[in-house]
Design a protein around this motif. Structure first.
Motif, PDB file in Angstrom:
ATOM      1  N   LYS A 153      47.543  49.535  44.725  1.00  0.00           N
ATOM      2  CA  LYS A 153      47.707  48.260  45.723  1.00  0.00           C
ATOM      3  C   LYS A 153      46.853  47.559  44.939  1.00  0.00           C
ATOM      4  CE  LYS A 153      46.558  51.655  49.696  1.00  0.00           C
ATOM      5  NZ  LYS A 153      45.646  51.723  50.579  1.00  0.00           N
ATOM      6  N   PRO A 154      47.315  45.818  45.415  1.00  0.00           N
ATOM      7  CA  PRO A 154      47.212  44.674  44.439  1.00  0.00           C
ATOM      8  C   PRO A 154      45.926  44.223  45.102  1.00  0.00           C
ATOM      9  CG  PRO A 154      49.129  44.903  45.996  1.00  0.00           C
ATOM     10  CD  PRO A 154      48.408  46.212  46.300  1.00  0.00           C
ATOM     11  N   ASP A 155      45.184  45.007  45.557  1.00  0.00           N
ATOM     12  CA  ASP A 155      43.537  44.739  46.224  1.00  0.00           C
ATOM     13  C   ASP A 155      42.583  46.143  45.659  1.00  0.00           C
ATOM     14  OD1 ASP A 155      43.980  46.785  48.117  1.00  0.00           O
ATOM     15  OD2 ASP A 155      43.081  46.179  49.797  1.00  0.00           O
ATOM     16  N   ALA A 156      43.160  46.417  44.761  1.00  0.00           N
ATOM     17  CA  ALA A 156      42.133  47.550  43.761  1.00  0.00           C
ATOM     18  C   ALA A 156      41.579  47.193  42.902  1.00  0.00           C
ATOM     19  CB  ALA A 156      43.073  48.774  43.464  1.00  0.00           C
ATOM     20  N   PHE A 157      40.128  47.451  42.901  1.00  0.00           N
ATOM     21  CA  PHE A 157      39.608  46.911  41.502  1.00  0.00           C
ATOM     22  C   PHE A 157      40.060  47.879  40.245  1.00  0.00           C
ATOM     23  CE2 PHE A 157      36.889  50.650  42.343  1.00  0.00           C
ATOM     24  CZ  PHE A 157      36.610  50.822  41.708  1.00  0.00           C
ATOM     25  N   MET A 158      39.929  46.934  39.388  1.00  0.00           N
ATOM     26  CA  MET A 158      40.717  46.830  38.191  1.00  0.00           C
ATOM     27  C   MET A 158      39.286  46.764  36.719  1.00  0.00           C
ATOM     28  SD  MET A 158      43.366  44.983  35.573  1.00  0.00           S
ATOM     29  CE  MET A 158      44.647  44.485  36.418  1.00  0.00           C
ATOM     30  N   PHE A 159      37.413  46.259  36.922  1.00  0.00           N
ATOM     31  CA  PHE A 159      36.785  45.980  36.584  1.00  0.00           C
ATOM     32  C   PHE A 159      35.342  46.213  37.417  1.00  0.00           C
ATOM     33  CE2 PHE A 159      40.021  44.794  33.275  1.00  0.00           C
ATOM     34  CZ  PHE A 159      38.836  45.453  31.895  1.00  0.00           C
TER      35      PHE A 159
END
Length: 188
Positions: A153-159
């Motif tokens: 999802k676009p709002d998923a955290f990556m780091f």
């Protein structure tokens, strides 16, 4: 008429008192400004890491970089470079040069929060970075190769900025899940 050429002792003490009050007022503001500057620098580091991942994805048919999962590296299910290092090179700061994102970033400073000054003793990854990539990139150590970026999802955290105090599995490799403790350096 007499001309004064010097301050009286009382006038000098008043000036010193005013300067002391001004310093007392300005010091907390300067401290807050310094904290805001380091918080902004840390956010910029994470932004640069995320942009490097997107560049990597564009060059890799949409696949995310490997998350440096100890489980997959020690079992030889993954032998290429991960986002942070190429196993087993993960003991000194220069080992990030073996990672998949280093050719895009071309610098070591982006891997470390400006307030993370060590000592780094909790695990090998702590000597390399302040940040961890989301372990969902490789399905919590179950997916080789990693997922494509379009799966998230676009709002998923990556780091995340991992906790500087938590040992155990937090610093054993280059990834963590949202369940791991995050850093309290910036008082978020």
């Amino acid at each position: 008429m007499r001309i004064r050429k010097a301050f009286t002792l009382v006038e000098l003490l008043v000036v010193i008192g005013i300067i002391a009050v001004l310093i007392g007022i300005l010091m907390p503001a300067l401290s807050q400004a310094r904290q805001q500057a380091t918080r902004t620098a840390c956010q910029n580091n994470m932004r640069q890491l995320a942009l490097a991942v997107m560049t990597y994805c564009n060059d890799s048919e949409g696949f995310m970089p490997f998350s440096n999962s100890d489980t997959l590296e020690t079992s030889a299910k993954w032998t290429g470079p991960g986002w942070l290092y190429q196993y087993p090179n993960r003991n000194v700061a220069d080992d990030v040069k073996t990672g998949a994102l280093y050719p895009v970033l071309q610098g070591l400073g982006v891997y470390r929060c400006p307030e993370d000054n060590g000592p780094w003793v909790l695990g090998p990854a702590q000597s390399l970075t302040s940040y961890m990539i989301n372990s969902a990139v490789d399905g919590e150590a179950k997916q080789v190769p990693p997922f494509k970026w379009t799966r998230f999802k676009p709002d998923a955290f990556m780091f995340i900025e991992a906790s500087e105090n938590q040992g155990g599995g937090t610093w054993n490799d280059g990834n963590n899940s949202g369940a791991n403790e995050m850093s309290a350096r910036h008082n978020f």
